[in-house]
Scaffold this active site. Structure first.
Site, PDB file in Angstrom:
ATOM      1  N   GLU A 186       0.541  -1.013   0.520  1.00  0.00           N
ATOM      2  CA  GLU A 186       0.054  -0.171  -0.241  1.00  0.00           C
ATOM      3  C   GLU A 186       0.546   1.428  -0.485  1.00  0.00           C
ATOM      4  O   GLU A 186       0.825   1.901   1.035  1.00  0.00           O
ATOM      5  CB  GLU A 186      -0.555   0.203   1.280  1.00  0.00           C
ATOM      6  CG  GLU A 186      -1.894  -1.436   1.152  1.00  0.00           C
ATOM      7  CD  GLU A 186      -3.044  -1.280   2.411  1.00  0.00           C
ATOM      8  OE1 GLU A 186      -4.082  -1.667   2.266  1.00  0.00           O
ATOM      9  OE2 GLU A 186      -3.154  -0.619   3.306  1.00  0.00           O
ATOM     10  N   GLU A 246      -7.226  -7.558  -0.714  1.00  0.00           N
ATOM     11  CA  GLU A 246      -7.371  -7.517   0.695  1.00  0.00           C
ATOM     12  C   GLU A 246      -9.204  -7.551   0.232  1.00  0.00           C
ATOM     13  O   GLU A 246      -9.314  -6.113   0.540  1.00  0.00           O
ATOM     14  CB  GLU A 246      -6.842  -6.307   1.795  1.00  0.00           C
ATOM     15  CG  GLU A 246      -5.224  -6.433   1.499  1.00  0.00           C
ATOM     16  CD  GLU A 246      -4.936  -6.009   2.313  1.00  0.00           C
ATOM     17  OE1 GLU A 246      -5.468  -4.772   3.504  1.00  0.00           O
ATOM     18  OE2 GLU A 246      -3.506  -5.702   2.807  1.00  0.00           O
TER      19      GLU A 246
END
Length: 660
Positions: free
Chosen positions: A188, A268
């Site tokens: 991320e 995710e």
């Protein structure tokens, strides 16, 4: 035929024979890559879609790895996703841990034996609600270091670490006969402020150098265009993450702006959500999870469920978010498998969705492990932190005019005691202050052994104290977990600025790093202080709500003659306030029933024994229930069910900046 002719023919045929052998080799070679024309992965030349679940080996004792992996396999998963936290394996520079609960290679091999593929996320930054996002705290010894950037000192440390880790990983890659099909670079990164493409290129280069050109490298970012701008790099396949209730079409359209062709991937997909101390327990409804899962699988997308099994932040491993909010010991995450590996309604509902798209394995699903309520255990006070100081800090204090941080005294977790003397009489209550929020994260203040109050990061900056000039001022500072996400994960601990008494800056500190682990394993030198009875500390003006930070200890026996014992259990703390607990020297983690939501801590059976009494050691920091009037209150209790207080249930996840 003459020898000359035989030799000539063999030379002529050699290229053909070699070409044929090479073709056979290629046909049998394991291969995992992207087919951009069909928008899918190819596994050994055939279209492939993974349905995966996240599990953190570092949050599950190795004793239970096989059980958890088998339950994931039986749910219909064909892959698992896993992080590797750097700080879990290199707690000190150049000191590596890869055995027992740290044996990541063994964990990957277990997944392989069960026929599970592995999606690997080795960082070096992982977030994961883990202390400092997996980065080792010793990086902060260079105070101005810019983490997750091209800072030369940061890159040098990363390069050295990857040089140790990635050669262990290479034999486990799919093309080398192992289970690892894809490897994530960083994590991320688009959510981080540095937006340093040179850093991403450096990582890409090192991963290629150690793992080869065949390995499929990818990135993950929240499904927002701005996040993918800084989180992606040509040559790394871009994937997105989003939770139940999100607009699936819109989220995958964001991925398509970076990757116009190739497989759709949600790296995710949130089956639950994270908790913080002092906030309700998070739940995500089963219906919301299964509905979104069905719709993604119907699109042909690849999905990893985060988390499928959460686990436990044993010891001091939990992280924190900003504004500062520490995560609790449990990382249950409201996942399909609970913190203790139990099967849930969500587990079976997810399995039912998967079976609509893929064949689910036949055979029995391993049951939830049995739990046992061992009952109440009486504790007695052993020693206050002050009384045990020579055991907790055997090398003695560091002297400094002004306070030093944890890192400056090479204490990375737990507690540091700061001691000085009052420079003036404080017969009237006098403010002791951390004027620029300099306490990281909680400080337990006493004068001459009399509790005065607590300073707390972002919440309590001043406590009034009393005492005479020359009295000993002790400030026991607790590291509650480093920030794991965002620009402030360079999270220094301790007293990071001066304390003032009234208008005066306090100086001439003795700074004691406390090694609680060794002290507990050594039983803190045996009974001492008021060890043979529960004792109440003096209370200033008879109105203090606090007792001195102190260790309490008790024992309980598990009958050897009863089959199948020991079993898992949960420990709860009736009347206790906040602290740390060890069983047989194993650091279970933090308890904080006064704030919640977590009221019990998971106790895995492998740390218990039937051959001798089990020792429970509690470090209560704020207020113990022990009283000479009623010693029966000085107990902890082992129960067979976890207790988490009121929950908040989401059908659509909140926009927490950690996972967007």
């Amino acid at each position: 035929m003459s020898g000359f002719l035989v030799h000539t023919l063999s030379l002529l045929l050699m290229p053909l024979l070699l070409g044929s052998a090479r073709g056979l080799h290629n046909a049998s070679q394991r291969m995992f890559k992207i087919d951009y024309s069909q928008n899918c992965f190819l596994k050994d030349g055939q279209p492939f879609r993974y349905i995966s679940g996240s599990i953190h080996y570092h949050r599950v004792p190795s004793f239970y790895w096989k059980d958890r992996l088998l339950k994931m396999k039986m749910a219909g998963l064909n892959a698992i996703q896993m992080y590797i936290p750097w700080n879990f394996h290199e707690p000190l520079p150049g000191q590596y841990q890869f055995s027992d609960d740290h044996d990541v290679e063994h964990f990957i091999q277990l997944a392989h034996e069960m026929g599970l593929l592995v999606i690997l996320r080795p960082g070096p930054y992982i977030c994961a609600e883990w202390d400092m996002g997996g980065l080792p705290a010793w990086l902060l010894e260079k105070e101005c270091i810019v983490l997750r950037s091209s800072d030369p000192d940061y890159l040098a440390a990363v390069d050295k670490w990857l040089g140790v880790l990635l050669p262990k990983i290479k034999p486990l890659l799919y093309q080398n006969g192992g289970p690892i099909i894809t490897v994530q670079v960083e994590n991320e990164y688009g959510s981080y402020f540095t937006c340093d493409y040179d850093y991403l290129r450096f990582l890409q280069n090192r991963f290629r150098y150690h793992l080869g050109d065949e390995v499929l490298l990818f990135t993950t970012d929240g499904a927002r265009e701005t996040l993918l701008q800084c989180g992606t790099l040509q040559g790394l396949y871009a994937t997105v993450d989003f939770g139940a209730g999100s607009n699936i079409t819109a989220a995958f359209e964001i991925q398509r702006k970076t990757e116009p062709r190739g497989p759709l991937v949600n790296s995710e997909f949130y089956t639950g959500w994270l908790d913080h101390w002092g906030q309700p327990h998070s739940r995500v409804s089963t219906e919301a999870v299964t509905s979104s899962l069905y719709n993604m699988l119907a699109l042909g997308a690849n999905v990893n469920m985060y988390m499928f099994m959460g686990g436990t932040n044993f010891a001091y491993w939990n992280g924190a978010n900003t504004p500062y909010a520490a995560q609790p010991t449990s990382y249950d995450y409201d996942a399909p498998l609970t913190e203790s590996g139990d099967l849930t309604e969500k587990y079976f509902a997810v399995r039912d969705i998967i079976r609509k798209f893929e064949k689910v394995p036949d055979g029995p699903i391993p049951p939830s492990t049995p739990k046992f309520a061992y009952g109440k255990v009486a504790l007695k006070k052993l020693k206050t932190v002050g009384e045990a100081l020579n055991i907790l800090s055997p090398s003695g204090p560091t002297k400094s005019i002004y306070p030093l941080t944890f890192v400056q005294v090479k204490q990375y977790f737990g507690f540091v005691l700061y001691r000085t003397t009052l420079p003036k009489n404080c017969s009237d209550p006098t403010p002791l202050s951390a004027p620029i929020n300099g306490v990281r994260d909680r400080a337990y203040v006493s004068v001459n052994g009399v509790p005065q109050g607590i300073l707390e990061r972002n919440q309590v900056f001043t406590v009034n104290i009393t005492g005479e000039a020359g009295a000993t001022l002790d400030v026991l500072v607790e590291n509650m977990g480093r920030v794991n996400y965002g620009r402030y994960n360079n999270d220094f601990k301790g007293l990071i600025s001066n304390l003032t008494l009234g208008c005066s800056i306090l100086t001439d500190w003795l700074i004691f790093p406390l090694n609680a682990e060794n002290a507990v394993r050594g039983h803190l030198g045996g009974w001492g202080g008021h060890g043979n009875s529960c004792h109440v500390e003096p209370e200033p003006h008879s109105s203090s709500n606090f007792t001195l930070p102190a260790f309490y200890v008790g024992n309980f026996s598990i009958p050897a003659g009863i089959p199948d014992l020991p079993q898992d259990t949960f420990i709860q703390f009736p009347g206790w306030t906040k602290g740390q607990v060890w069983i047989n020297g194993f650091n279970l983690g933090r308890y904080w029933p006064a704030r919640g939501p977590q009221m019990t801590l998971f106790v895995p059976q492998h740390i218990l024994v039937t051959s001798a009494p089990n020792t429970v050691t509690v470090l209560e920091l704020e207020r113990a229930p022990c009283s000479s009037v009623d010693p029966a209150l000085c107990t902890v209790e082992f129960v067979d069910k976890p207790v988490i207080s009121t929950a908040v249930t989401y059908s659509h996840l909140p926009t927490w900046p950690d996972h967007v």
